[in-house]
Design a protein around this motif. Structure first.
Motif, mmCIF file in Angstrom:
data_model
loop_
_atom_site.group_PDB
_atom_site.id
_atom_site.type_symbol
_atom_site.label_atom_id
_atom_site.label_comp_id
_atom_site.label_asym_id
_atom_site.label_seq_id
_atom_site.Cartn_x
_atom_site.Cartn_y
_atom_site.Cartn_z
ATOM 1 N N LYS A 125 -6.489 4.493 -6.715
ATOM 2 C CA LYS A 125 -5.644 4.636 -5.523
ATOM 3 C C LYS A 125 -6.185 5.744 -4.623
ATOM 4 O O LYS A 125 -6.232 5.606 -3.404
ATOM 5 N N ARG A 130 0.844 -1.189 0.000
ATOM 6 C CA ARG A 130 0.000 0.000 0.000
ATOM 7 C C ARG A 130 0.881 1.241 0.000
ATOM 8 O O ARG A 130 1.789 1.361 0.814
ATOM 9 N N GLN A 131 0.604 2.141 -0.910
ATOM 10 C CA GLN A 131 1.393 3.368 -1.000
ATOM 11 C C GLN A 131 0.954 4.354 0.067
ATOM 12 O O GLN A 131 -0.222 4.409 0.430
ATOM 13 N N SER A 132 1.895 5.153 0.510
ATOM 14 C CA SER A 132 1.569 6.188 1.487
ATOM 15 C C SER A 132 0.895 7.358 0.774
ATOM 16 O O SER A 132 0.952 7.486 -0.448
ATOM 17 N N CYS A 133 0.259 8.216 1.559
ATOM 18 C CA CYS A 133 -0.393 9.406 0.997
ATOM 19 C C CYS A 133 0.629 10.276 0.262
ATOM 20 O O CYS A 133 0.338 10.805 -0.815
ATOM 21 N N ARG A 144 -8.017 5.501 -0.629
ATOM 22 C CA ARG A 144 -7.341 6.123 0.514
ATOM 23 C C ARG A 144 -8.080 7.368 0.986
ATOM 24 O O ARG A 144 -7.604 8.490 0.879
ATOM 25 N N SER A 145 -9.265 7.175 1.540
ATOM 26 C CA SER A 145 -10.042 8.309 2.050
ATOM 27 C C SER A 145 -9.356 8.961 3.252
ATOM 28 O O SER A 145 -9.612 10.122 3.560
ATOM 29 N N ASP A 146 -8.460 8.230 3.912
ATOM 30 C CA ASP A 146 -7.740 8.784 5.051
ATOM 31 C C ASP A 146 -6.746 9.867 4.635
ATOM 32 O O ASP A 146 -6.316 10.661 5.464
ATOM 33 N N CYS A 147 -6.411 9.935 3.351
ATOM 34 C CA CYS A 147 -5.450 10.945 2.868
ATOM 35 C C CYS A 147 -6.105 12.304 2.636
ATOM 36 O O CYS A 147 -5.406 13.302 2.506
#
Length: 94
Positions: free
Chosen positions: A53, A26-29, A57-60
């Motif tokens: 992607k 998993r890639q980071s933000c 990643r809704s957390d980003c």
């Protein structure tokens, strides 16, 4: 002696390890944002892989401009439209 429970537990453990091994990294933000910034110029077709992607990643908390650039690249500059001069009418004071 019942062999099934240990065999079943071993099988489940092996399946879990295999599933973890197949999960893509998993890639980071920050890494995804670097990919977005690398989109230069307008793209010929939308980059759906990068959009996936972003969606995953809704957390980003990606912004709308980031999502647009990820999909379509940089916005082309707006065409230059000459500014219309206001017509000044001389008023008669008679």
């Amino acid at each position: 002696m019942n062999i099934r429970p240990p065999l079943l537990l071993g099988l489940l453990a092996a399946l879990a390890m295999q599933a973890q091994a197949q999960e893509p990294a998993r890639q980071s933000c920050a890494q995804i944002r670097e990919q977005i910034q690398a989109q230069t110029g307008p793209l010929e077709k939308p980059d759906t892989e990068l959009l996936k992607k972003i969606g995953a990643r809704s957390d980003c908390a990606f912004t709308t401009p980031e999502a647009y650039r990820a999909a379509f690249g940089e916005r082309p500059p707006a065409p230059h439209e000459p500014r219309r001069e206001r017509e000044h009418h001389e008023e008669d004071d008679d």
